[in-house]
Design a protein around this motif. Structure first.
Motif, mmCIF file in Angstrom:
data_model
loop_
_atom_site.group_PDB
_atom_site.id
_atom_site.type_symbol
_atom_site.label_atom_id
_atom_site.label_comp_id
_atom_site.label_asym_id
_atom_site.label_seq_id
_atom_site.Cartn_x
_atom_site.Cartn_y
_atom_site.Cartn_z
ATOM 1 N N THR A 50 81.587 81.096 34.643
ATOM 2 C CA THR A 50 80.766 80.776 33.675
ATOM 3 C C THR A 50 82.297 79.997 32.846
ATOM 4 O O THR A 50 81.862 78.881 32.037
ATOM 5 N N PHE A 51 83.011 80.512 32.560
ATOM 6 C CA PHE A 51 84.693 79.742 31.825
ATOM 7 C C PHE A 51 84.938 78.950 32.164
ATOM 8 O O PHE A 51 84.817 78.244 31.482
ATOM 9 N N SER A 52 85.358 79.565 33.706
ATOM 10 C CA SER A 52 85.666 77.475 34.355
ATOM 11 C C SER A 52 84.405 77.109 34.153
ATOM 12 O O SER A 52 85.334 75.287 33.872
ATOM 13 N N ILE A 53 83.462 76.876 34.767
ATOM 14 C CA ILE A 53 82.750 75.775 34.463
ATOM 15 C C ILE A 53 82.552 74.974 33.090
ATOM 16 O O ILE A 53 81.992 74.295 32.934
ATOM 17 N N MET A 54 82.781 76.388 32.375
ATOM 18 C CA MET A 54 83.161 75.691 30.458
ATOM 19 C C MET A 54 83.762 74.455 30.654
ATOM 20 O O MET A 54 83.662 73.959 29.618
ATOM 21 N N GLU A 55 84.649 74.148 31.008
ATOM 22 C CA GLU A 55 85.686 73.244 31.263
ATOM 23 C C GLU A 55 85.540 72.164 31.442
ATOM 24 O O GLU A 55 85.128 71.373 31.003
ATOM 25 N N PHE A 56 84.230 72.242 32.743
ATOM 26 C CA PHE A 56 83.818 70.475 33.337
ATOM 27 C C PHE A 56 83.014 70.868 32.170
ATOM 28 O O PHE A 56 82.475 69.073 31.258
ATOM 29 N N MET A 57 82.472 71.241 31.260
ATOM 30 C CA MET A 57 80.780 71.262 30.255
ATOM 31 C C MET A 57 81.516 70.943 29.362
ATOM 32 O O MET A 57 81.034 69.503 28.950
ATOM 33 N N ALA A 58 82.598 70.957 28.886
ATOM 34 C CA ALA A 58 83.456 70.661 27.454
ATOM 35 C C ALA A 58 83.730 69.235 27.530
ATOM 36 O O ALA A 58 83.264 68.137 27.170
#
Length: 149
Positions: free
Chosen positions: A13-21
């Protein structure tokens, strides 16, 4: 086993949040919600707060909703998802607001190669004052060229 799965979900989730950001920054903030983000590029007010802070609140509500869902259902995966979103939000605040933009005057002397590269990439992003023609929409992972001397 559940702890390991929870840890993997948290890290994912933390990693995917970089893409989401990156996605949110490029297509939402510099897109149809530019009216909320533009004061971050061109300060047109005297307040310490920016309209841009609404995006931080949006993801905080999503994180809190995950905690609510996990406490009211059997979907325990929402806990590590909520913590992953929360951890990314805290990291974003530390790196973007405190280190790069100095909203709090700490981390001024960080001068390692990673700090310099992230700051340089963000400076290039803010070179563009308008909605279009931006670059470097990510925060933690920026193109390698900004780490070269």
């Amino acid at each position: 086993m559940n702890i390991l799965i929870g840890l993997l979900i948290f890290l994912g989730t933390f990693s995917i949040m970089e893409f989401m950001a990156w996605f949110t920054h490029k297509y939402v903030m510099h897109g149809f919600l530019w009216s909320l983000h533009k004061d971050h590029h061109r300060k047109d007010h005297d307040s310490w707060f920016e309209r841009n802070d609404v995006f931080f609140i949006f993801y905080a509500v999503i994180s809190m909703s995950c905690f609510y869902i996990s406490s009211n259902t059997t979907f325990w995966y929402a806990i590590p998802i909520g913590f992953g979103i929360m951890a990314y939000g805290a990291t974003y605040f530390l790196v973007h607001d405190m280190f790069i933009h100095q909203r709090f005057k700490i981390f001024r002397n960080a001068s390692n190669w990673y700090a310099k590269g992230v700051r340089r990439a963000h400076k290039m992003h803010h070179k563009h004052l308008g909605k279009g023609q931006g670059e470097c929409f990510g925060m933690l992972f920026v193109p390698f060229k900004y780490f070269k001397k």
